[in-house]
Design a protein around this motif. Structure first.
Motif, PDB file in Angstrom:
ATOM      1  N   LEU A   1     114.963   4.565  32.994  1.00 64.42           N
ATOM      2  CA  LEU A   1     115.113   5.778  32.192  1.00 64.42           C
ATOM      3  C   LEU A   1     116.537   5.987  31.680  1.00 64.42           C
ATOM      4  N   GLN A   2     117.399   5.020  31.902  1.00 62.22           N
ATOM      5  CA  GLN A   2     118.794   5.183  31.495  1.00 62.22           C
ATOM      6  C   GLN A   2     118.952   5.461  30.000  1.00 62.22           C
ATOM      7  N   PRO A   3     118.295   4.706  29.088  1.00 62.62           N
ATOM      8  CA  PRO A   3     118.463   5.037  27.664  1.00 62.62           C
ATOM      9  C   PRO A   3     117.994   6.452  27.320  1.00 62.62           C
ATOM     10  N   GLU A   4     116.908   6.891  27.967  1.00 62.31           N
ATOM     11  CA  GLU A   4     116.432   8.245  27.698  1.00 62.31           C
ATOM     12  C   GLU A   4     117.416   9.294  28.197  1.00 62.31           C
ATOM     13  N   ARG A   5     117.968   9.086  29.390  1.00 61.10           N
ATOM     14  CA  ARG A   5     118.963  10.033  29.918  1.00 61.10           C
ATOM     15  C   ARG A   5     120.206  10.067  29.034  1.00 61.10           C
ATOM     16  N   THR A   6     120.618   8.912  28.550  1.00 62.04           N
ATOM     17  CA  THR A   6     121.795   8.854  27.677  1.00 62.04           C
ATOM     18  C   THR A   6     121.518   9.572  26.363  1.00 62.04           C
ATOM     19  N   ARG A   7     120.327   9.354  25.806  1.00 58.42           N
ATOM     20  CA  ARG A   7     119.957  10.027  24.562  1.00 58.42           C
ATOM     21  C   ARG A   7     119.932  11.548  24.761  1.00 58.42           C
ATOM     22  N   LEU A   8     119.400  12.000  25.888  1.00 60.34           N
ATOM     23  CA  LEU A   8     119.379  13.434  26.177  1.00 60.34           C
ATOM     24  C   LEU A   8     120.792  14.000  26.360  1.00 60.34           C
ATOM     25  N   ALA A   9     121.677  13.219  26.961  1.00 54.17           N
ATOM     26  CA  ALA A   9     123.070  13.659  27.117  1.00 54.17           C
ATOM     27  C   ALA A   9     123.742  13.815  25.753  1.00 54.17           C
ATOM     28  N   TRP A  10     123.486  12.885  24.841  1.00 54.41           N
ATOM     29  CA  TRP A  10     124.029  13.004  23.484  1.00 54.41           C
ATOM     30  C   TRP A  10     123.477  14.259  22.813  1.00 54.41           C
ATOM     31  N   ARG A  11     122.200  14.539  23.003  1.00 51.36           N
ATOM     32  CA  ARG A  11     121.601  15.737  22.395  1.00 51.36           C
ATOM     33  C   ARG A  11     122.213  17.017  22.966  1.00 51.36           C
ATOM     34  N   ARG A  12     122.424  17.050  24.277  1.00 53.30           N
ATOM     35  CA  ARG A  12     123.037  18.242  24.889  1.00 53.30           C
ATOM     36  C   ARG A  12     124.447  18.458  24.345  1.00 53.30           C
ATOM     37  N   THR A  13     125.210  17.388  24.241  1.00 50.78           N
ATOM     38  CA  THR A  13     126.580  17.519  23.739  1.00 50.78           C
ATOM     39  C   THR A  13     126.573  17.940  22.277  1.00 50.78           C
ATOM     40  N   THR A  14     125.638  17.419  21.497  1.00 51.46           N
ATOM     41  CA  THR A  14     125.516  17.820  20.096  1.00 51.46           C
ATOM     42  C   THR A  14     125.166  19.306  19.994  1.00 51.46           C
ATOM     43  N   LEU A  15     124.277  19.765  20.849  1.00 47.95           N
ATOM     44  CA  LEU A  15     123.919  21.178  20.855  1.00 47.95           C
ATOM     45  C   LEU A  15     125.119  22.043  21.222  1.00 47.95           C
ATOM     46  N   SER A  16     125.899  21.611  22.203  1.00 47.31           N
ATOM     47  CA  SER A  16     127.100  22.365  22.596  1.00 47.31           C
ATOM     48  C   SER A  16     128.103  22.435  21.450  1.00 47.31           C
ATOM     49  N   CYS A  17     128.305  21.329  20.764  1.00 47.92           N
ATOM     50  CA  CYS A  17     129.225  21.314  19.617  1.00 47.92           C
ATOM     51  C   CYS A  17     128.703  22.205  18.494  1.00 47.92           C
ATOM     52  N   THR A  18     127.391  22.212  18.289  1.00 46.24           N
ATOM     53  CA  THR A  18     126.797  23.067  17.260  1.00 46.24           C
ATOM     54  C   THR A  18     127.032  24.537  17.579  1.00 46.24           C
ATOM     55  N   VAL A  19     126.826  24.909  18.823  1.00 46.28           N
ATOM     56  CA  VAL A  19     127.055  26.298  19.236  1.00 46.28           C
ATOM     57  C   VAL A  19     128.522  26.681  19.024  1.00 46.28           C
ATOM     58  N   ALA A  20     129.443  25.799  19.402  1.00 46.07           N
ATOM     59  CA  ALA A  20     130.864  26.091  19.216  1.00 46.07           C
ATOM     60  C   ALA A  20     131.208  26.258  17.737  1.00 46.07           C
ATOM     61  N   ALA A  21     130.656  25.403  16.877  1.00 44.53           N
ATOM     62  CA  ALA A  21     130.936  25.500  15.442  1.00 44.53           C
ATOM     63  C   ALA A  21     130.349  26.778  14.845  1.00 44.53           C
ATOM     64  N   VAL A  22     129.135  27.127  15.251  1.00 45.67           N
ATOM     65  CA  VAL A  22     128.503  28.345  14.738  1.00 45.67           C
ATOM     66  C   VAL A  22     129.269  29.588  15.206  1.00 45.67           C
ATOM     67  N   LEU A  23     129.677  29.603  16.466  1.00 46.99           N
ATOM     68  CA  LEU A  23     130.445  30.745  16.966  1.00 46.99           C
ATOM     69  C   LEU A  23     131.801  30.848  16.277  1.00 46.99           C
ATOM     70  N   ALA A  24     132.415  29.723  15.969  1.00 49.65           N
ATOM     71  CA  ALA A  24     133.691  29.746  15.242  1.00 49.65           C
ATOM     72  C   ALA A  24     133.492  30.321  13.845  1.00 49.65           C
ATOM     73  N   ALA A  25     132.418  29.912  13.175  1.00 49.67           N
ATOM     74  CA  ALA A  25     132.131  30.441  11.834  1.00 49.67           C
ATOM     75  C   ALA A  25     131.835  31.939  11.900  1.00 49.67           C
ATOM     76  N   ARG A  26     131.096  32.329  12.897  1.00 50.99           N
ATOM     77  CA  ARG A  26     130.772  33.749  13.070  1.00 50.99           C
ATOM     78  C   ARG A  26     132.040  34.571  13.312  1.00 50.99           C
ATOM     79  N   ALA A  27     132.922  34.062  14.179  1.00 49.84           N
ATOM     80  CA  ALA A  27     134.164  34.780  14.469  1.00 49.84           C
ATOM     81  C   ALA A  27     135.034  34.888  13.226  1.00 49.84           C
ATOM     82  N   ALA A  28     135.082  33.830  12.432  1.00 53.76           N
ATOM     83  CA  ALA A  28     135.905  33.852  11.223  1.00 53.76           C
ATOM     84  C   ALA A  28     135.355  34.851  10.204  1.00 53.76           C
ATOM     85  N   LEU A  29     134.041  34.955  10.116  1.00 52.22           N
ATOM     86  CA  LEU A  29     133.441  35.848   9.132  1.00 52.22           C
ATOM     87  C   LEU A  29     133.423  37.300   9.599  1.00 52.22           C
ATOM     88  N   GLN A  30     133.331  37.549  10.895  1.00 54.72           N
ATOM     89  CA  GLN A  30     133.280  38.911  11.413  1.00 54.72           C
ATOM     90  C   GLN A  30     134.627  39.607  11.340  1.00 54.72           C
TER      91      GLN A  30
END
Length: 114
Positions: free
Chosen positions: A20-49
């Protein structure tokens, strides 16, 4: 002795079962991508607010650019992991780009909070 140390099929080389190593690695990439997305969206929100200032727009644009860079590296890696049971090793340049984008995005997001 277990089957790990033995040849399989007599080919002279032991086959590696990735399990299951490739699947776990793929899921880790997805989690990190989601975290980066949240940070970018919150930064945009803070800049606009807080009102549109030149510094806020530049910081927001930088966060979004870093997010896009990480997204490109992560998408390429997740595609490689899904396409093969034995994906190639992540190139050093891609790993450095992903790490740099992640750390810089974290710094930008932290700066936007304060």
């Amino acid at each position: 002795m277990t089957d790990r140390g033995r040849d399989r099929g007599g080919s002279g080389a032991a086959e590696r079962d990735p399990g299951l190593q490739p699947e776990r690695t793929r899921l880790a990439w997805r989690r990190t991508t989601l975290s980066c997305t949240v940070a970018a969206v919150l930064a945009a929100r803070a800049a606009l607010q807080e009102g549109t200032t030149a510094v806020g727009v530049v910081a927001c644009a930088l966060c979004l650019l870093l997010w896009l860079g990480f997204l490109a590296v992560a998408h390429r890696r997740m595609t490689e992991l899904a396409a093969s049971s034995r994906p190639l090793r992540l190139p050093a340049r891609a790993a450095a780009t992903a790490a740099l984008c992640t750390m810089a995005l974290a710094v930008c997001a932290t700066a936007m909070v304060f």
